[in-house]
Design an enzyme around this catalytic site. Structure first.
Site, PDB file in Angstrom:
ATOM      1  N   ASP A   6     -11.133   5.367   0.839  1.00 34.04           N
ATOM      2  CA  ASP A   6      -9.977   5.836   0.124  1.00 34.04           C
ATOM      3  C   ASP A   6      -8.928   6.425   0.992  1.00 34.04           C
ATOM      4  O   ASP A   6      -9.297   7.047   2.275  1.00 34.04           O
ATOM      5  CB  ASP A   6     -10.307   7.033  -0.807  1.00 34.04           C
ATOM      6  CG  ASP A   6      -9.152   7.152  -1.944  1.00 34.04           C
ATOM      7  OD1 ASP A   6      -9.161   6.267  -2.664  1.00 34.04           O
ATOM      8  OD2 ASP A   6      -8.526   8.434  -1.950  1.00 34.04           O
TER       9      ASP A   6
ATOM     10  N   ASN B  58      -8.777  -4.458  -2.912  1.00 32.06           N
ATOM     11  CA  ASN B  58      -7.712  -4.619  -1.894  1.00 32.06           C
ATOM     12  C   ASN B  58      -8.036  -5.692  -0.894  1.00 32.06           C
ATOM     13  O   ASN B  58      -8.755  -5.331  -0.052  1.00 32.06           O
ATOM     14  CB  ASN B  58      -7.459  -3.143  -1.311  1.00 32.06           C
ATOM     15  CG  ASN B  58      -6.005  -3.234  -0.382  1.00 32.06           C
ATOM     16  OD1 ASN B  58      -5.756  -4.210   0.299  1.00 32.06           O
ATOM     17  ND2 ASN B  58      -5.138  -2.438  -0.603  1.00 32.06           N
TER      18      ASN B  58
HETATM   19  P1  ITT Z   1      -9.154   0.122  -3.619  1.00 36.86           P
HETATM   20  O1  ITT Z   1      -9.327   1.535  -4.254  1.00 36.86           O
HETATM   21  O2  ITT Z   1      -9.697  -1.042  -4.673  1.00 36.86           O
HETATM   22  O3  ITT Z   1      -9.891   0.060  -2.412  1.00 36.86           O
HETATM   23  P2  ITT Z   1      -6.329   0.629  -3.286  1.00 36.86           P
HETATM   24  O4  ITT Z   1      -5.417  -0.111  -2.855  1.00 36.86           O
HETATM   25  O5  ITT Z   1      -6.127   1.005  -4.717  1.00 36.86           O
HETATM   26  O6  ITT Z   1      -7.658  -0.335  -3.098  1.00 36.86           O
HETATM   27  P3  ITT Z   1      -6.524   3.349  -2.552  1.00 36.86           P
HETATM   28  O7  ITT Z   1      -6.785   3.894  -3.694  1.00 36.86           O
HETATM   29  O8  ITT Z   1      -7.470   3.963  -1.285  1.00 36.86           O
HETATM   30  O9  ITT Z   1      -6.876   1.767  -2.490  1.00 36.86           O
HETATM   31  O10 ITT Z   1      -5.141   3.601  -2.106  1.00 36.86           O
HETATM   32  C1  ITT Z   1      -4.479   3.455  -0.817  1.00 36.86           C
HETATM   33  C2  ITT Z   1      -3.145   3.132  -0.770  1.00 36.86           C
HETATM   34  O11 ITT Z   1      -2.441   3.789   0.449  1.00 36.86           O
HETATM   35  C3  ITT Z   1      -2.853   1.728  -0.701  1.00 36.86           C
HETATM   36  O12 ITT Z   1      -2.828   0.882  -1.803  1.00 36.86           O
HETATM   37  C4  ITT Z   1      -1.782   1.588   0.287  1.00 36.86           C
HETATM   38  O13 ITT Z   1      -0.547   1.665  -0.620  1.00 36.86           O
HETATM   39  C5  ITT Z   1      -1.932   2.780   1.129  1.00 36.86           C
HETATM   40  N1  ITT Z   1      -2.555   2.471   2.426  1.00 36.86           N
HETATM   41  C6  ITT Z   1      -3.686   2.748   2.769  1.00 36.86           C
HETATM   42  N2  ITT Z   1      -4.058   2.348   3.909  1.00 36.86           N
HETATM   43  C7  ITT Z   1      -2.688   1.605   4.448  1.00 36.86           C
HETATM   44  C8  ITT Z   1      -2.487   0.661   5.442  1.00 36.86           C
HETATM   45  O14 ITT Z   1      -3.450   0.816   6.588  1.00 36.86           O
HETATM   46  N3  ITT Z   1      -1.441   0.466   5.657  1.00 36.86           N
HETATM   47  C9  ITT Z   1      -0.428   0.465   4.664  1.00 36.86           C
HETATM   48  N4  ITT Z   1      -0.396   1.040   3.562  1.00 36.86           N
HETATM   49  C10 ITT Z   1      -1.803   1.752   3.326  1.00 36.86           C
END
Ligand code: ITT
Length: 197
Positions: free
Chosen positions: A73, A12
């Site tokens: 996460d 991400n």
């Molecule tokens: P990685 O696993 O590769 O790190 P990911 O986007 O799949 O990337 P996660 O599994 O931790 O990461 O999913 C977290 C989701 O939660 C992310 O994709 C967003 O949709 C949401 N999210 C997390 N932090 C956020 C933020 O600061 N602002 C807005 N949405 C957020």
């Protein structure tokens, strides 16, 4: 001068940017997993907690690098929806054409709900070659879900989140405004302290 290299297990780019914005001024160099051009299998994020999923992601990268590895996460927890989408935040969004559609669906599910309380959670797992055990750092940002998306700063669910701290719509907030109070910031502050000891 203090310089500590860390590798962040993430695909991400927004997360990577936020880690860099917050940590580089403290003397850290942050490589993202994608900077390393590795040929590795993607781990299954099938844990039942943020801690488990963060550990799974960090662990999958550890054998490829000599530096400390971290993974984040995170998720958006909406009180009236029993903390949904929470751990499933990324998966829930991936079932829609766009994040905007996922945001609208969450707003729709809150129709006629008085309680719009929500919080963002971030858990960082650190695998440090100097530590036998994985270490975890958790940050939480409290707020509520807006009646409609506002602005397009940030990423993910930012446009529907209003944080109590600084009374801020995250979709309208500049990077430095969100970085000053975000869930990720609060987890990262503890990570920085760990390396300062
Ligand atoms: P990685 O696993 O590769 O790190 P990911 O986007 O799949 O990337 P996660 O599994 O931790 O990461 O999913 C977290 C989701 O939660 C992310 O994709 C967003 O949709 C949401 N999210 C997390 N932090 C956020 C933020 O600061 N602002 C807005 N949405 C957020």
């Amino acid at each position: 001068m203090f310089n500590k290299v860390i590798v962040l297990a993430t695909h991400n780019k927004h997360k990577l940017e936020e880690f860099r914005e917050i940590m580089v001024p403290h003397g850290f160099t942050i490589y993202g997993e994608n900077d390393l051009n590795l040929e590795k299998d993607e781990p299954k994020e099938d844990g039942s907690t943020y801690e488990e999923n963060a550990y799974i992601k960090a662990k999958s990268l550890q054998k490829y690098v000599k530096y400390p590895v971290i993974a984040d996460d995170s998720g958006l927890e909406i009180a009236a929806l029993n903390s949904f989408p929470g751990l499933h935040s990324a998966r829930f969004a991936s079932t829609f054409k766009s994040y905007h559609d996922a945001q609208l669906e969450l707003i729709r599910r809150l129709e006629n709900q008085k309680n719009r309380e929500a919080r963002f959670v971030s858990v960082i797992c650190l695998l440090d070659p100097n530590s036998q055990k994985p270490l975890f750092f958790r940050g939480v940002a409290f707020g509520y879900i807006l009646e409609e998306p506002k602005g397009d700063y940030g990423f993910g669910y930012d446009p529907i989140f209003h944080s109590y701290e600084k009374d801020l719509d995250w979709g309208l907030a500049k990077k430095e405004e969100k970085d000053a109070i975000s869930h990720r910031r609060k987890a990262i502050d503890q990570l920085i302290l760990y390396f300062a000891i």
